[in-house]
Every structure is written in C-alpha cells, then in structure tokens.
Design an enzyme around this catalytic site. Structure first.
Site, mmCIF file in Angstrom:
data_model
loop_
_atom_site.group_PDB
_atom_site.id
_atom_site.type_symbol
_atom_site.label_atom_id
_atom_site.label_comp_id
_atom_site.label_asym_id
_atom_site.label_seq_id
_atom_site.Cartn_x
_atom_site.Cartn_y
_atom_site.Cartn_z
ATOM 1 C CG HIS A 553 -1.189 -5.505 1.781
ATOM 2 N ND1 HIS A 553 -1.928 -4.654 2.077
ATOM 3 C CD2 HIS A 553 -1.215 -6.208 0.705
ATOM 4 C CE1 HIS A 553 -3.006 -4.740 1.010
ATOM 5 N NE2 HIS A 553 -2.256 -5.656 -0.035
HETATM 6 C C1 FAD Z 1 -1.915 -12.880 -3.810
HETATM 7 C C2 FAD Z 1 -1.118 -11.211 -3.516
HETATM 8 C C3 FAD Z 1 -2.354 -10.309 -3.774
HETATM 9 C C4 FAD Z 1 -1.713 -9.033 -3.580
HETATM 10 N N1 FAD Z 1 -2.486 -8.036 -3.934
HETATM 11 C C5 FAD Z 1 -1.692 -6.560 -4.024
HETATM 12 C C6 FAD Z 1 -2.635 -5.486 -4.490
HETATM 13 O O1 FAD Z 1 -3.986 -5.828 -5.096
HETATM 14 N N2 FAD Z 1 -1.922 -4.275 -4.410
HETATM 15 C C7 FAD Z 1 -0.678 -4.033 -4.068
HETATM 16 O O2 FAD Z 1 -0.132 -3.192 -3.969
HETATM 17 N N3 FAD Z 1 -0.256 -5.283 -3.375
HETATM 18 C C8 FAD Z 1 -0.634 -6.496 -3.327
HETATM 19 N N4 FAD Z 1 0.076 -7.471 -3.020
HETATM 20 C C9 FAD Z 1 1.540 -7.238 -2.157
HETATM 21 C C10 FAD Z 1 2.480 -6.883 -3.453
HETATM 22 O O3 FAD Z 1 2.367 -7.598 -4.552
HETATM 23 C C11 FAD Z 1 3.907 -6.975 -2.831
HETATM 24 O O4 FAD Z 1 3.843 -6.308 -1.550
HETATM 25 C C12 FAD Z 1 5.016 -6.600 -3.533
HETATM 26 O O5 FAD Z 1 5.186 -7.362 -4.795
HETATM 27 C C13 FAD Z 1 6.415 -6.516 -3.256
HETATM 28 O O6 FAD Z 1 7.312 -6.113 -3.966
HETATM 29 P P1 FAD Z 1 8.759 -6.823 -3.608
HETATM 30 O O7 FAD Z 1 9.645 -6.265 -4.848
HETATM 31 O O8 FAD Z 1 9.228 -6.619 -2.606
HETATM 32 O O9 FAD Z 1 8.597 -8.492 -3.863
HETATM 33 P P2 FAD Z 1 8.031 -9.277 -4.804
HETATM 34 O O10 FAD Z 1 7.315 -8.769 -5.806
HETATM 35 O O11 FAD Z 1 7.170 -10.498 -3.991
HETATM 36 O O12 FAD Z 1 9.424 -10.041 -5.519
HETATM 37 C C14 FAD Z 1 10.232 -10.756 -5.412
HETATM 38 C C15 FAD Z 1 10.960 -11.541 -6.157
HETATM 39 O O13 FAD Z 1 12.142 -12.035 -5.754
HETATM 40 C C16 FAD Z 1 12.402 -13.465 -6.189
HETATM 41 N N5 FAD Z 1 13.036 -14.244 -5.444
HETATM 42 C C17 FAD Z 1 13.232 -14.293 -3.945
HETATM 43 N N6 FAD Z 1 14.065 -14.797 -3.239
HETATM 44 C C18 FAD Z 1 14.899 -15.052 -4.239
HETATM 45 C C19 FAD Z 1 16.142 -15.747 -4.206
HETATM 46 N N7 FAD Z 1 16.902 -16.427 -3.447
HETATM 47 N N8 FAD Z 1 16.723 -16.025 -5.764
HETATM 48 C C20 FAD Z 1 15.995 -15.335 -6.759
HETATM 49 N N9 FAD Z 1 15.050 -14.720 -6.736
HETATM 50 C C21 FAD Z 1 14.591 -14.746 -5.565
HETATM 51 C C22 FAD Z 1 10.975 -13.950 -5.969
HETATM 52 O O14 FAD Z 1 10.598 -15.102 -6.863
HETATM 53 C C23 FAD Z 1 9.926 -12.981 -6.585
HETATM 54 O O15 FAD Z 1 10.017 -12.886 -8.045
HETATM 55 C C24 FAD Z 1 -0.477 -8.812 -3.012
HETATM 56 C C25 FAD Z 1 0.414 -9.678 -2.807
HETATM 57 C C26 FAD Z 1 -0.108 -11.361 -3.168
HETATM 58 C C27 FAD Z 1 0.935 -12.204 -2.957
#
Ligand code: FAD
Ligand code: NAG
Ligand code: NAG
Length: 620
Positions: A553
């Site tokens: 998280h």
């Molecule tokens: C296994 C797991 C279980 C989890 N369980 C939960 C849960 O049950 N409930 C909950 O609320 N949260 C959960 N989380 C946390 C939650 O998924 C994340 O906090 C949330 O997805 C964050 O969103 P974000 O948009 O910040 O990043 P992310 O959803 O991680 O997305 C970032 C995206 O950017 C892309 N990216 C990164 N760098 C680059 C680059 N340089 N060029 C192109 N693309 C790039 C990545 O490939 C990814 O697709 C969990 C996380 C994991 C990994």
C-alpha cells in the site's frame, strides 16, 4: 519454489474430475492449467531488460506525434484521467503503458494471489531489510506491482476501503481542497455501488467502478462477526459515516468478476478518436526545456521514441515508478542525482519518504467447523460463473473491520482482515506471494495441517516507520531501490502497537463465539525465536521481525504539501514544484498512509485531478 507451484497445482488441478460437459467450466479449467504451466516456468526478473530492449542506445529517438496531454502509466489514476480527459473530445491524448491487456484469468478474483508469477507483475523486491522480513528469502520482501492497462488493479485483492474522515481532514488541513467534504463527491463519482448494507448518502451509483458486497459467505464469517460484537464492536458500513466497526468485505467486482481500472475506465474510452493508447511502451524520460515539460521519451519494440504535449505531461506510474521517472528526468534530490550523473533540473525530495502499511500474517487458529471449501474445483468455477462463491474473492477473504486496541480514536489504528479456509489454502499467499521461508511456513501450518482454520491478518494503518525509494543507476531498465524500512521508528512504537494488536486478536479467539467452534492457536515457534518463551512478549517481538510484511500500500514518494513543506514534491493541484506543464497523479502523491486500502483513494485522485485539469483549460 517448484514445490510451491506443485502444491498449488495439486490443490487445484488434481481435484479435476470427470465432468467436462459444460464448455465454460472446461474453458476455465484449461485456462488455469495453462496459467500454472506458464507460472512454473516464470523467472523472477531482476530488472526491466526482459520486458524492454533498446537495440541501439545511441540512436536518435523517432518522433511519434504531438498531443495536448500525455499520460504515463495506465494504472488506477491514469485510467481515470484517460477517460475523463478524452470525454469532451477537445483534447488529443496519448496514453503510455508498460504492460498489456488483462484477460479472463486475471478477472477471476480467486486467482489473484497466483498472478504475481506472471508478466502482469513488475517483480520488484525490497532491498534486504534490517528489522522486518527477516524470515523471508534473503531478508527481502517481495514488492509486487501491476503492469497492465489497469495497473495494480489488475493483480490486486480488490478490497474496497476508503479511509476515515479524520485522515482526509488532516490531509486537507495542509492542502486546500483535499478535506473530507471536498473529496467525498469524487469517491461517489467513481463508484457504482450495489451494496446492501450501505449508508446511501456516502455511496455513488452512477460511476464506472463496480463495488459490491463480497459474494462469498462461508458460515465461519458469521462467527467472526459475532465474536467482534461480543468484544463490543459494531457491525456497520465501514465506508459510511463511521469507520470503526466490522462487516462483510466490500469489493471491487461486478457480479463476482474483477472490475479493474482498465475495464471500468479505459475500455469505454477506447473507441474515442482523440485517444491513442500504446501498450508495452516504457516512458523513460520527461522532456524538459526552460523548466517546462514538453513531452516524453519512451521505448517500444526495441526502439526509442518521443512525443510532445502542448499542454501537460501527467505522470501516473504509481508510487514506485513515478518517482523513478521523475528522478531519471533530473527531478529529485540533488545529491542523489549528482551521484548517479543525472543533470539536475529541479532539486526536490522525490522518493525521500515511502509510507506503507504492514501486516503480521501468523495468527491462524484451528476450528472444528467446516470452512466451506469441500467443493470440487469444477463446482467452484460453476459458482463463479453464477457470480458467487470462493472464487469471487481473493485468498478466501470474507470479513473485515477497523478498531484501535491501544488508544480509543475515531481514526482506527488497525484493520482486521478475516480469512477462513483449510490452512493449506493459504500456502500460495504465505509462501509464494509474500515469500516466507519454508521453515517459517511449516511453523505456522504444520500443527494445523489439513484442518479447517481461520485467521485474522492485522494491518497496521498508521505506522511511524518510513522508508525510501532511490534509483540504482541512471539506466531506466534498472529496477529502483525500494526500502520499506519497517520497525525503524526511534520510539519503537510500531512494535508496541503490533504487540497490542496480537493480544487483541488472541482475545477475539477466546470469545464464546469462537470458543463454540473450538478455536485454538497451535502454531510452532519460529525457529529464529526459540530462545524466547513461546508466546511471551519477547517471542512476539522476535516473530514480528521475522514475518511482518509491507502490504503493497505504498504512498508518499511524491508527497503533496504546501510550498514551505520541505518534504513536498507536488502542490494541492498535483503540479510538480518548479517545473511547469507537469503533474503527478497516483498513489505517490498521498501525503501519508491512511486508514484504507489505497485503490479507492487513487480513483478519487484520478477523478479530482481530471477536474482540476479540465477546469484550468476551460473544459468544464
Ligand atoms: C498484489 C497487490 C494487492 C493489493 N491489494 C489491494 C486491495 O485489495 N485493495 C486496494 O485498495 N489496494 C490494493 N493494492 C494497492 C493498489 O493496487 C495500489 O495502491 C493502486 O493500484 C495504486 O494505483 P496507482 O495508479 O498509483 O498505480 P498502479 O495501479 O500501480 O499503476 C501504475 C501503472 O503505471 C505503469 N507504469 C509505471 N511506470 C511506467 C513507465 N515508465 N512507462 C509506462 N507505464 C508505466 C505500470 O505498468 C502500471 O500499469 C494492492 C496492490 C498489489 C500489488
Ligand atoms: C501462457 O503463455 C502463453 C505463451 O506466452 C500465452 O500465449 C498464454 O496466454 C499464457 N496463458 C495464460 C493463461 O496466461
Ligand atoms: C466443536 O467444539 C465445541 C467446543 O468444544 C463443541 O461444543 C461442539 O460440539 C463441537 N462441534 C463439532 C461440530 O464438533
């Protein structure tokens, strides 16, 4: 590792029986078999070179095109922005995503803990730890991150928890516009709720993200809810007026199938002519001139490209990758960048604080009632196709609740996640997913092997310890250095808090509700903790350092804060200090860990960011 895969394989596949009359059940059986075959051959990456190659580093980049906005990362926030910024048709938008499309397999919630063994996972690990994860392979914690259109919401556990009013009011006290009153409409905007036990003024029904009550109701979850009531806690909608209390899980699924950010937000926008989506594209650098971001450099199919953005570049790579691309572009701590030979564009505390939640996954109890898992795999799939049952949730999770065992507070200090199943079914999560050593897994599971069991996995919601995120080198194909640094706070308050939580859970197991089903804590001591008296405070302190795990998280590596805050990277409009035309919108801007699982908040950030941007350019 092979053993574990075999183990999972056995659990699921060898129960395979004769009935293949139903096509769709057979389709899923084959899919699982196919996935497990792939997973058994999957090698953990140590950098990004397996996913992206650059044929000729010296090569000039190819000009790909000109846009109004470029979004880097189609994660939770990036997916929302993609949809909202293309809604009016006024803007040309380019979306870059390092991963590909989700599929029928990722859609099954019950397969969630298996997905880490695939290219949907970046495959990160923390650097070796000093005070936590000592009982894991090489003292490193696995640090899974999703890589797909939809980001981590394609591999996560889908648990829907927003956080407390107090959290947002604290956030908003320093950052105008982010207090509870101001963010609640954005939570509701994203949400399409079908929850029965809900306080309706707190939920949205017309959004794109489906949220429902979990469709898996083993009898034992009732015992859990009875037990916490006997301890004086309320049964309530924890995403409603008050968070302190317990209920069945609220989950981001639609009729029992995963509802990822990609499915909810990108898919409906795909046919818009003003949107271009490039998958398998790695953003490597933000192009900056005269302190203004004007485009992005990226790698795709072994070639280097660039694209320009006349209005803004929006970085939505998540808490690990957004700070990485900022630093690769010269935005970060001056000393660190100079050390690596990266020309400094803007000196900012990028990656200096990393906050995470932590879990202690070692409190499992035997019981004498069935936990509802006797069905064959075919039956489970059949139920899934009808929209209910074990496969409609991740790792058999069914109940959840919030409280503060040490100091009574409206802002809970701990979340309890309830698990009820035969202990062996927790193996994929405890060994492969979090990476516990075989001897520690044996200590937990051997005394209750093959038995029905239940467990409470506590999540410490506001740990005092903080970690960091740094670059290993200036090469974008190197993984960044993640240091979650749990149990590093000077007062050792996190340990005291966890100790109180362990005792609280043991008390819950002694309620008449749980005693009526003969609940017993039977685990063997962890080998590394044999010197302490079993189950004494010293024992638990040792055990905490063995298997406490940062639960993915992560937030705060590009913290939001006012200009005079030395730890702030972006302002309350998500603009990066000192560089114009550049925002960060994802979990990395959250200023601290809140009483939530981050995804709902990141959906909110995506919705709010979209409005901030559209207002600024007169599109609302
Ligand atoms: C296994 C797991 C279980 C989890 N369980 C939960 C849960 O049950 N409930 C909950 O609320 N949260 C959960 N989380 C946390 C939650 O998924 C994340 O906090 C949330 O997805 C964050 O969103 P974000 O948009 O910040 O990043 P992310 O959803 O991680 O997305 C970032 C995206 O950017 C892309 N990216 C990164 N760098 C680059 C680059 N340089 N060029 C192109 N693309 C790039 C990545 O490939 C990814 O697709 C969990 C996380 C994991 C990994
Ligand atoms: C297994 O790998 C093959 C080859 O890469 C791929 O085509 C297939 O989709 C994978 N199967 C699953 C279920 O992921
Ligand atoms: C389980 O144990 C309890 C407490 O010992 C006992 O009262 C109950 O009858 C047992 N139930 C079953 C199904 O064995």
């Amino acid at each position: 590792m092979k053993n574990i895969i075999l183990h999972i394989f056995t659990l699921f596949i060898l129960v395979k029986v004769q009935d293949t009359s139903e096509k769709s059940v057979e389709y899923y059986l084959n899919l699982l078999q196919d996935f497990m075959r792939n997973a058994s051959q999957w090698q953990e990456p140590t950098d990004s070179r397996r996913f992206f190659q650059l044929v000729n580093e010296q090569e000039e980049s190819i000009h790909h095109g000109d846009y109004d906005f470029i979004i880097v990362g189609a994660g939770v926030a990036g997916s929302v922005l993609t949809n909202r910024l293309t809604e009016s048709g006024k803007y040309q938008v380019l979306l870059l995503e390092a991963g590909g499309q989700e599929n029928d397999f990722t859609e099954v919630p019950g397969f969630a803990s298996l997905l880490i063994r695939s290219d949907f996972n970046w495959g990160y690990k923390t650097i070796p730890q000093k005070n936590s994860c000592l009982g894991f392979k090489n003292k490193q914690c696995n640090y899974h991150r999703g890589k797909a259109i939809g980001g981590s919401s394609v591999i996560n556990f889908m648990v829907y928890v927003r956080g407390s009013k107090e959290d947002f009011n604290k956030w908003g006290s320093e950052n105008p516009g982010w207090d509870y009153q101001n963010v609640l409409p954005y939570f509701k905007k994203s949400e399409k709720s079908s929850i029965d036990l809900e306080e309706s003024e707190f939920h949205g029904h017309d959004g794109l993200l489906s949220v429902e009550n979990v469709k898996y109701h083993p009898d034992i979850v009732q015992k859990f809810l009875e037990a916490v009531e006997q301890r004086g806690w309320k049964i309530l909608d924890y995403n409603g007026k008050n968070q302190n209390g317990f209920s069945k899980l609220q989950i981001m699924t639609e009729k029992g199938k995963r509802c990822s950010a990609g499915k909810a937000f990108v898919k409906p926008a795909m046919k818009r002519e003003n949107l271009e989506v490039l998958d398998y594209a790695l953003g490597t650098k933000i192009l900056i001139k005269d302190k203004k971001a004007y485009g992005v450099e990226f790698i795709r199919n072994g070639k280097k490209y660039q694209a320009t953005a006349s209005k803004e570049v929006i970085i939505s790579g998540g808490t690990i990758n957004s700070p990485q691309i900022l630093m690769l572009s010269g935005i970060g701590p001056k000393e660190h960048l100079e050390e690596l030979g990266i020309p400094v564009m803007q000196d900012l505390p990028v990656g200096q604080t990393l906050h995470d939640h932590q879990i202690f996954p070692a409190l499992f109890f035997s019981t004498n009632i069935s936990t509802n898992n006797e069905l064959s795999l075919e039956d489970h799939i059949r139920n899934y196709l009808q929209g209910f049952g074990l496969l409609t949730t991740a790792s058999a999770l069914s109940g959840v609740g919030f409280e503060s065992p040490r100091i009574k507070s409206d802002n809970p200090s701990v979340e309890y996640v309830f698990f009820g199943a035969i202990i062996d079914q927790a193996a994929p999560f405890l060994t492969d997913f979090i990476g516990m050593t075989e001897e520690n897994w044996q200590a937990i599971s051997k005394p209750i092997k093959g038995k029905h069991s239940w467990g409470i996995i506590p999540i410490l919601l506001h740990p005092k310890s903080k970690g960091t995120l740094k670059l290993k080198s200036k090469n974008p194909l190197d993984f960044p250095l993640i240091d979650s640094n749990l149990f590093s706070d000077k007062e050792d308050d996190d340990t005291e808090e966890m100790l109180a939580i362990i005792k609280d859970i043991l008390e819950i197991s002694k309620t008449s509700a749980f005693q009526s089903i003969d609940s017993k804590y039977l685990s063997d001591p962890f080998p590394a903790c044999m010197d302490s008296k079993h189950l004494s405070d010293d024992y638990w302190k040792c055990a905490l350092r063995q298997v406490t795990y940062p639960i993915l998280h992560a937030v705060a590596t590009c913290r939001m804060g006012p200009q005079n805050d030395k730890s702030a990277v972006v302002d309350n409009k998500l603009k990066v200090y000192g560089i114009s035309g550049l925002r960060v919108a994802d979990a990395s801007v959250m200023p601290f860990s809140i009483s939530s699982h981050p995804t709902p908040t990141v959906f909110m950030i995506g919705e709010k960011a979209s409005d901030l941007i559209r207002e600024e350019y007169g599109d609302l």
